[in-house]
Design a protein around this motif. Structure first.
Motif, PDB file in Angstrom:
ATOM      1  N   LEU A  34       0.796  -1.183   0.019  1.00 43.76           N
ATOM      2  CA  LEU A  34      -0.015   0.106   0.031  1.00 43.76           C
ATOM      3  C   LEU A  34       0.684   1.378  -0.027  1.00 43.76           C
ATOM      4  N   SER A  35       0.535   2.488  -0.751  1.00 46.06           N
ATOM      5  CA  SER A  35       1.270   3.407  -0.640  1.00 46.06           C
ATOM      6  C   SER A  35       0.472   4.409   0.469  1.00 46.06           C
ATOM      7  N   SER A  36       1.156   5.457   0.537  1.00 44.37           N
ATOM      8  CA  SER A  36       0.593   6.260   1.593  1.00 44.37           C
ATOM      9  C   SER A  36      -0.686   6.935   1.134  1.00 44.37           C
ATOM     10  N   LEU A  37      -1.114   6.999  -0.017  1.00 42.61           N
ATOM     11  CA  LEU A  37      -2.268   7.711  -0.260  1.00 42.61           C
ATOM     12  C   LEU A  37      -3.433   6.563  -0.126  1.00 42.61           C
ATOM     13  N   HIS A  38      -3.144   5.183  -0.558  1.00 40.91           N
ATOM     14  CA  HIS A  38      -3.915   4.046  -0.169  1.00 40.91           C
ATOM     15  C   HIS A  38      -4.088   4.187   1.550  1.00 40.91           C
ATOM     16  N   LEU A  39      -3.185   4.315   2.282  1.00 45.21           N
ATOM     17  CA  LEU A  39      -3.496   4.319   3.626  1.00 45.21           C
ATOM     18  C   LEU A  39      -4.259   5.519   4.160  1.00 45.21           C
ATOM     19  N   ALA A  40      -4.027   6.641   3.629  1.00 45.42           N
ATOM     20  CA  ALA A  40      -4.977   7.760   3.979  1.00 45.42           C
ATOM     21  C   ALA A  40      -6.305   7.558   3.729  1.00 45.42           C
ATOM     22  N   LEU A  41      -6.655   6.869   2.502  1.00 46.00           N
ATOM     23  CA  LEU A  41      -8.094   6.647   2.503  1.00 46.00           C
ATOM     24  C   LEU A  41      -8.800   5.698   3.180  1.00 46.00           C
ATOM     25  N   ILE A  42      -7.909   4.554   3.374  1.00 48.10           N
ATOM     26  CA  ILE A  42      -8.372   3.453   4.342  1.00 48.10           C
ATOM     27  C   ILE A  42      -8.981   4.051   5.613  1.00 48.10           C
ATOM     28  N   ASN A  43      -7.892   4.763   6.056  1.00 48.37           N
ATOM     29  CA  ASN A  43      -8.340   5.476   7.473  1.00 48.37           C
ATOM     30  C   ASN A  43      -9.140   6.682   7.579  1.00 48.37           C
ATOM     31  N   HIS A  44      -9.776   6.930   6.148  1.00 46.67           N
ATOM     32  CA  HIS A  44     -10.607   7.960   6.078  1.00 46.67           C
ATOM     33  C   HIS A  44      -9.939   9.494   6.409  1.00 46.67           C
ATOM     34  N   LYS A  45      -8.625   9.738   6.070  1.00 48.81           N
ATOM     35  CA  LYS A  45      -8.189  10.853   6.165  1.00 48.81           C
ATOM     36  C   LYS A  45      -8.242  11.968   5.041  1.00 48.81           C
ATOM     37  N   PHE A  46      -9.345  12.175   4.676  1.00 47.15           N
ATOM     38  CA  PHE A  46      -9.626  12.716   3.386  1.00 47.15           C
ATOM     39  C   PHE A  46      -9.048  14.145   3.243  1.00 47.15           C
ATOM     40  N   GLU A  47      -8.921  14.993   4.427  1.00 42.35           N
ATOM     41  CA  GLU A  47      -8.194  16.203   3.973  1.00 42.35           C
ATOM     42  C   GLU A  47      -6.783  15.925   3.696  1.00 42.35           C
ATOM     43  N   THR A  48      -6.047  15.153   4.625  1.00 44.78           N
ATOM     44  CA  THR A  48      -4.683  14.423   3.902  1.00 44.78           C
ATOM     45  C   THR A  48      -4.626  14.327   2.523  1.00 44.78           C
ATOM     46  N   VAL A  49      -5.521  13.312   2.244  1.00 48.01           N
ATOM     47  CA  VAL A  49      -5.635  12.898   0.740  1.00 48.01           C
ATOM     48  C   VAL A  49      -5.618  14.097  -0.341  1.00 48.01           C
ATOM     49  N   LYS A  50      -6.563  15.232  -0.081  1.00 51.83           N
ATOM     50  CA  LYS A  50      -6.730  16.232  -0.771  1.00 51.83           C
ATOM     51  C   LYS A  50      -5.501  17.101  -0.866  1.00 51.83           C
ATOM     52  N   ARG A  51      -4.584  17.218   0.258  1.00 54.12           N
ATOM     53  CA  ARG A  51      -3.319  18.038  -0.007  1.00 54.12           C
ATOM     54  C   ARG A  51      -2.506  17.391  -0.550  1.00 54.12           C
ATOM     55  N   LEU A  52      -2.351  15.952  -0.480  1.00 51.56           N
ATOM     56  CA  LEU A  52      -1.246  15.170  -1.067  1.00 51.56           C
ATOM     57  C   LEU A  52      -1.491  15.253  -2.783  1.00 51.56           C
ATOM     58  N   ILE A  53      -2.730  14.941  -3.114  1.00 49.28           N
ATOM     59  CA  ILE A  53      -2.837  15.076  -4.471  1.00 49.28           C
ATOM     60  C   ILE A  53      -2.618  16.368  -5.111  1.00 49.28           C
TER      61      ILE A  53
END
Length: 249
Positions: free
Chosen positions: A102-121
């Motif tokens: 799993l990548s870091s973005l996969h883990l953020a999605l799995i753990n529902h860290k959607f704000e982190t996802v938005k900033r990373l992409i």
């Protein structure tokens, strides 16, 4: 002659005793010997970090094929600012997989860290196309229908401190709607940021559209089809030929 040899031998042993241990820094502050790139050298036998002043610690982690990087840890926990800073310092961490594939973005999605996802992409949109376990990208993952599992349900009920069955169901229904909204919005963000990701295939030769349809994620199917139609319309307007459209996938 024999005394001289013995003297040199003792001096040699004493000098060897003064050399720094593997992965440690000597007292005078000069760099010690670098290790071979193993986790134990970078983080220590007990998992503790090496000297905070070591400029090569991130390179040491990056040399390991499959590892939980600091970016994995930060993204999983939703430590957004730290995750962004790590990605800026070491962009390659965004494409690195941990031992679970799993990548870091996969883990953020799995753990529902959607704000982190938005900033990373926002920092690197190509993270959306990183293939992990089973060849699935973060887009494949977010296209799936996800129901709140038993553990999550219990945490929600504990947070709201409700006991009556009707109240419990209302709380869970609300939580499910919020999760669905977050996932739909994130899917739309992914497609807007990186529309080419809709053609990425998993190991089962499935696109995000296939996965959304298979898991009966109606909202995801509608969003993906809407994007495909807009792309096809632009292509047809650009070149009026019979080469086919994205809907053929």
């Amino acid at each position: 002659m024999r005394c001289r040899r013995m003297g040199r031998r003792k001096m040699g042993l004493r000098e060897m005793g003064r050399q720094p241990a593997m992965g440690r820094r000597p007292r005078n502050g000069s760099p010690g010997r670098m290790g071979s790139g193993k986790v134990g050298v970078c983080w220590g036998k007990e998992g503790g970090r090496r000297d905070r002043d070591d400029p090569n610690v991130l390179d040491c982690i990056d040399a390991i094929p499959f590892v939980d990087t600091p970016l994995h840890t930060a993204a999983s926990a939703g430590h957004t600012d730290f995750a962004v800073e790590i990605l800026r310092l070491k962009p390659s961490f965004g494409r690195k997989l941990n031992p679970d594939g799993l990548s870091s973005l996969h883990l953020a999605l799995i753990n529902h860290k959607f704000e982190t996802v938005k900033r990373l992409i926002k920092l690197d949109k190509e993270l959306i196309r990183v293939k992990g376990k089973q060849g699935e990208t973060p887009l494949h993952f977010i296209a799936k229908k996800e129901d709140i599992n038993a553990d999550q349900q219990q945490r929600v009920l504990d947070d709201h401190r409700v006991n009556a069955d009707i109240q419990q169901q209302n709380v869970l229904d609300q939580q499910q709607r919020e999760l669905d909204d977050h996932r739909v919005n994130t899917l739309a963000d992914f497609l807007f940021a990186c529309p080419n990701s809709i053609v990425d295939l998993s190991n089962q030769n499935e696109t995000a559209l296939h996965i959304a349809a298979k898991t009966k994620n109606k909202s995801a199917v509608e969003i993906i089809l809407g994007l495909i139609r807009r792309i096809d319309e632009k292509r047809l307007m650009a070149n009026n030929d019979d080469k086919g459209t994205l809907l053929c996938i």
